[in-house]
Design an enzyme around this catalytic site. Structure first.
Site, PDB file in Angstrom:
ATOM      1  CD  GLU A 145      32.427  57.914  -4.003  1.00  0.00           C
ATOM      2  OE1 GLU A 145      32.456  58.949  -3.322  1.00  0.00           O
ATOM      3  OE2 GLU A 145      32.651  56.768  -3.531  1.00  0.00           O
ATOM      4  CD  GLU A 156      26.987  69.257  -5.919  1.00  0.00           C
ATOM      5  OE1 GLU A 156      27.399  69.838  -4.906  1.00  0.00           O
ATOM      6  OE2 GLU A 156      27.349  68.100  -6.238  1.00  0.00           O
ATOM      7  CB  CYS A 190      30.249  71.021  -8.139  1.00  0.00           C
ATOM      8  SG  CYS A 190      30.084  69.231  -8.361  1.00  0.00           S
TER       9      CYS A 190
END
Length: 232
Positions: A145, A156, A190
């Site tokens: 982040e 992922e 994802c």
């Protein structure tokens, strides 16, 4: 490795490959390539890939090596880490870290729990780890982040960024773990990215309550978006 990282770019829709190299504050080098998705907004630009890879290894980006000025997200990442931009015709890709792991005795559950310490989660405080397995080894990932929530990458996608930058596109399974929450499961974005590269493969989810569950990707994202007309 016979190919150069720019040739590892996954660009079936634009045919416009990009690569760059981050030099970290510790002096290590991390390559990144452009990774497109059939859902175009989920494309990972080369600079985002390189920075996220660097951060996932517990390093801090310091210098960015580029071979032209046409890079997506360049302004954001330069400002985020006060990057020194270095333009060269030949990038220092030969110096990049080899992030492919080959431990045959790996205990995935133990490894995933340890990786959570590397997650960069100042906004959510919700660390996630992932292991992307090939026939001969695996790549590690944690969620990243930054100040702009839209520029972060899930664990992922970090594993896919590492693998594809390394020129590997054949995968066996993906394992995911979260310390918090009711269930460890990839987000919708994802799932779309995973489907691009391993649509029928197995995902093993390691949940916060120490249980696991196994799923096939086509069950987690039924009727996923696809269209042959988007490939040029």
């Amino acid at each position: 490795m016979s190919d150069t990282p720019i040739e590892h770019s996954y660009v079936p829709y634009s045919h416009a490959p990009r690569t760059c190299v981050i030099e970290s504050k510790s002096g290590k080098f991390y390559s990144g390539v452009r990774i497109e998705n059939i859902s175009y907004p989920l494309t990972i630009p080369a600079v985002q890939a390189a920075c996220a890879i660097c951060l996932s290894e517990g390093d801090i980006p310091s210098k960015l090596y580029l071979n032209d000025h046409d890079y997506e997200q360049l302004d954001f990442w330069q400002k985020e880490f006060d990057l020194e931009l270095i333009y060269r015709a030949e990038l220092p890709t030969d110096n990049a870290e080899d992030l492919f792991k080959t431990d045959p005795q790996i205990d995935a559950s133990v490894k995933l729990k340890g990786l959570l310490q590397r997650a960069v989660v100042p906004n959510s405080d919700f660390p996630v780890s992932a292991l992307l397995f090939t026939q001969n080894g695996y790549f590690e990932g944690v969620n990243i982040e930054v100040s702009d929530w839209t520029r972060g990458l899930c664990a992922e996608r970090v594993t896919f960024a590492k693998a594809i930058t390394a020129g590997i596109t054949e995968f066996e399974r993906l394992e995911i773990h979260t310390r918090k929450g009711q269930v460890s499961s990839p987000c919708g974005a994802c799932r779309q990215v995973i489907t691009e590269f391993m649509p029928i493969n197995k995902l093993i989810l390691h949940h916060a309550d120490h249980t696991t569950s196994e799923h096939f990707m086509n069950d987690l994202l039924p009727f996923n978006f696809t269209s042959d007309s988007l490939r040029k």
